[in-house]
Design an enzyme around this catalytic site. Structure first.
Site, mmCIF file in Angstrom:
data_model
loop_
_atom_site.group_PDB
_atom_site.id
_atom_site.type_symbol
_atom_site.label_atom_id
_atom_site.label_comp_id
_atom_site.label_asym_id
_atom_site.label_seq_id
_atom_site.Cartn_x
_atom_site.Cartn_y
_atom_site.Cartn_z
ATOM 1 N N ASP A 64 0.497 -1.644 0.144
ATOM 2 C CA ASP A 64 -0.172 0.227 0.595
ATOM 3 C C ASP A 64 0.614 1.141 0.108
ATOM 4 O OD1 ASP A 64 -2.713 1.346 0.538
ATOM 5 O OD2 ASP A 64 -1.865 1.897 1.912
ATOM 6 N N THR A 97 -3.384 5.685 -4.078
ATOM 7 C CA THR A 97 -1.496 6.931 -3.730
ATOM 8 C C THR A 97 -0.111 6.384 -4.406
ATOM 9 O OG1 THR A 97 -1.315 4.581 -2.073
ATOM 10 C CG2 THR A 97 -2.800 6.608 -1.482
ATOM 11 N N THR A 98 -0.465 5.237 -5.361
ATOM 12 C CA THR A 98 0.890 4.376 -5.773
ATOM 13 C C THR A 98 1.674 5.204 -7.235
ATOM 14 O OG1 THR A 98 1.772 2.434 -5.048
ATOM 15 C CG2 THR A 98 2.455 2.562 -6.745
#
Length: 538
Positions: A64, A97-98
């Protein structure tokens, strides 16, 4: 005539470091690129995990993006700005998010090539702003308007793919969609009303959705019942005990009979509080503060299941789930203030006693009980489920989705290249660079799956001449229709990722002077010469 010596003019204190012009820009861009490279290998279903070990030896294993960036001890100021991009993405959408970080890193990388051609940073920033605005229009044009249950299930499963929940993503998706649908009110979803409790020692498939609230507490007295059917629930946020006076007071007792009367009066006051609960019809009590030992005895005699020191957030969820009103003064409690639940029971989960408030009528707060074989597995499942809850909630609220597999990025990049040809001036080059930067997503998906990234990009571009839904199937190693494959993501994930990445890149590009105080600690880190904490030197 005496010769005058010029005294040095000191503006900044000793120990302050300063990087100017291209040096400042180059260092900031380098920091952004290194940070993006760090999380890049975690993208997609075939992404790898990172093991993060903190100073006291605690281990986090995850892919994550935002968790990785939060756990890393990052010192470089420009890198911290990209961490904020990831945090914003997490807060606004819950996933992507990545993607946001690697797009920002690629935008910085492409901008460096433009700066080397003597294109001014403000021109690059302006071109990026124009491209980001056009990208949002293109994203809108390729979005699908749908938010039915089948779509929500696909969105949830897509979000969980590659995050340690592969074998149980279908049952988990059912639980997540059920939870979001239950707490949805007037098209809005308050995901704070979905409580997640995680316990190890069981299979992922044993996870369950409770139509109510699970409280990580136990009964305050062993004589109390462990299971109450047709529960009438009282929520009290004051202590069930004799209150101390607000001013200092001293009671002088000169006779044993006075002492006995004093004790009896205290007992009578406590019994009166319990009688108020009984008279209102309550058979379950959740107290936000303490419960006196004598009160526990009377509650047990009255057959009331009670627990104390319940968190304020749990009290609010209980009110949402059961319809009870939180009462401050127990003397004011009436039957109308009580909540309803089909059952309230104490049960042991993974060696811990917990109170289950189940079978609530139309609860607007629910609980997901997640299970896994070990604590590390459960933690990663919880992160995956939180991401999935966020994207399902976004889909319910917006009603707009896009396909995955790198298809939106290829479609937007193609549209931006056409748009660039309509722009005169050097901004055209920045728009083209923005388009190329977006292709980092499908390229990274291919690399992480062990595929040839160049061949994959060429195939995707060719396939998009026929359909905008063609994306990369990393499991079979080719191009496929992502709409038919059920790889669906909320439009908001892509929208937020592109917007925040572009804004962060613009802000970093416009910095031409970095002044770092020596009080910040490692001056070299601020200059961008020795890397970031927890990362190898650059």
């Amino acid at each position: 005539m005496a010769q005058q010596t010029q005294q040095p003019l000191i503006i900044l204190p000793e120990g302050t470091s300063r990087a100017l012009g291209r040096d400042a820009q180059r260092n900031n861009i380098l920091a952004g690129k290194v940070l993006a490279e760090t999380v890049r290998t975690t993208l997609g279903p075939k992404g790898m995990d990172k093991m993060l070990v903190d100073g006291i030896g605690d281990i986090v294993v995850t892919n994550d993006g935002v968790t990785i960036l939060k756990e890393m001890d990052i010192e470089h100021p420009a890198a911290k700005m990209l961490v904020e991009v990831a945090k914003t993405q997490e807060d606004e959408v819950g996933d992507g998010t990545t993607t946001a970080v690697i797009i920002a890193g690629e935008l910085l990388k492409r901008s460096e090539e433009l700066l080397d051609k003597d294109i001014h940073p403000t021109i690059v920033a302006l071109g990026y702003r124009q491209a980001a605005q056009k990208a949002q229009e293109l994203l809108e044009s390729i979005s699908l308007d749908t938010s039915d249950k089948e779509t929500l299930l696909k969105v949830a499963m897509t979000a969980m793919t590659g995050k340690g929940t592969e074998k149980a993503r279908e049952p988990l998706a059912e639980l997540i969609v059920g939870a979001v649908s239950q707490v949805e009110e007037d098209g809005k979803v308050d995901i704070e009303q979905i409580k997640i409790e995680s316990k190890d020692g069981a299979a992922i498939e044993d996870s369950e959705l409770v139509s109510g609230v699970i409280i990580d507490k136990e009964r305050v007295h062993p004589g109390m019942p462990t299971n109450i059917e047709n529960a009438k629930i009282a929520l009290v946020n004051s202590a069930i005990e004799v209150k101390e006076t607000e001013v200092d007071a001293e009671i002088r007792i000169t006779d044993p009979a006075q002492m006995q009367a004093f004790i009896e009066q205290e007992e009578a006051m406590i019994k009166e509080m319990v009688d108020e609960l009984v008279n209102a019809g309550a058979n379950v009590l959740f107290c936000q503060k303490g419960i006196d030992d004598l009160a526990q005895h009377y509650l047990a005699k009255a057959g009331i299941l009670a627990t104390r020191r319940v968190k304020k957030s749990d009290m609010e969820k209980l009110a949402k789930a059961t319809g009870a009103k939180i009462v401050t003064n127990i003397q004011d409690l009436t039957a109308e203030d009580l909540g309803d639940a089909g059952s309230v029971a104490e049960d042991k989960v993974s060696g811990d006693d917990m109170i289950f408030v189940k079978e609530c009528k139309d609860p607007k707060a629910v609980t997901l009980l997640l299970r896994g074989s070990t604590s590390h597995v459960v933690d990663e499942i919880e992160r995956a489920v939180e991401d999935a809850i966020g994207v399902v909630a976004s889909t319910v609220e917006d009603g707009k989705v896009v396909v995955g597999g790198g298809a939106p990025e290829i479609a937007i990049a193609k549209g931006l290249k056409d748009y660039a040809e309509t722009i005169s001036g050097r901004e055209q080059l920045a728009v083209m660079a923005f388009a190329d930067a977006l292709e980092v997503v499908p390229r990274t998906l291919a690399e992480n799956a062990g595929l040839d990234s160049i061949d994959s990009l060429v195939d995707l571009r060719a396939a998009h001449e026929d359909s905008i839904y063609m994306g990369l199937n990393v499991f079979e190693g080719g191009v496929a229709d992502m709409k038919e494959a059920g790889v669906i993501e909320p439009q908001r994930v892509k929208k937020q990722a592109i917007q925040s990445a572009a804004e962060a890149a613009e802000m970093i590009l416009r910095i031409d002077d970095v002044i770092a105080s020596s009080s910040q600690g490692d001056v070299a880190a601020a200059q961008g010469m020795d890397g970031m904490g927890g990362m190898p030197p650059m």
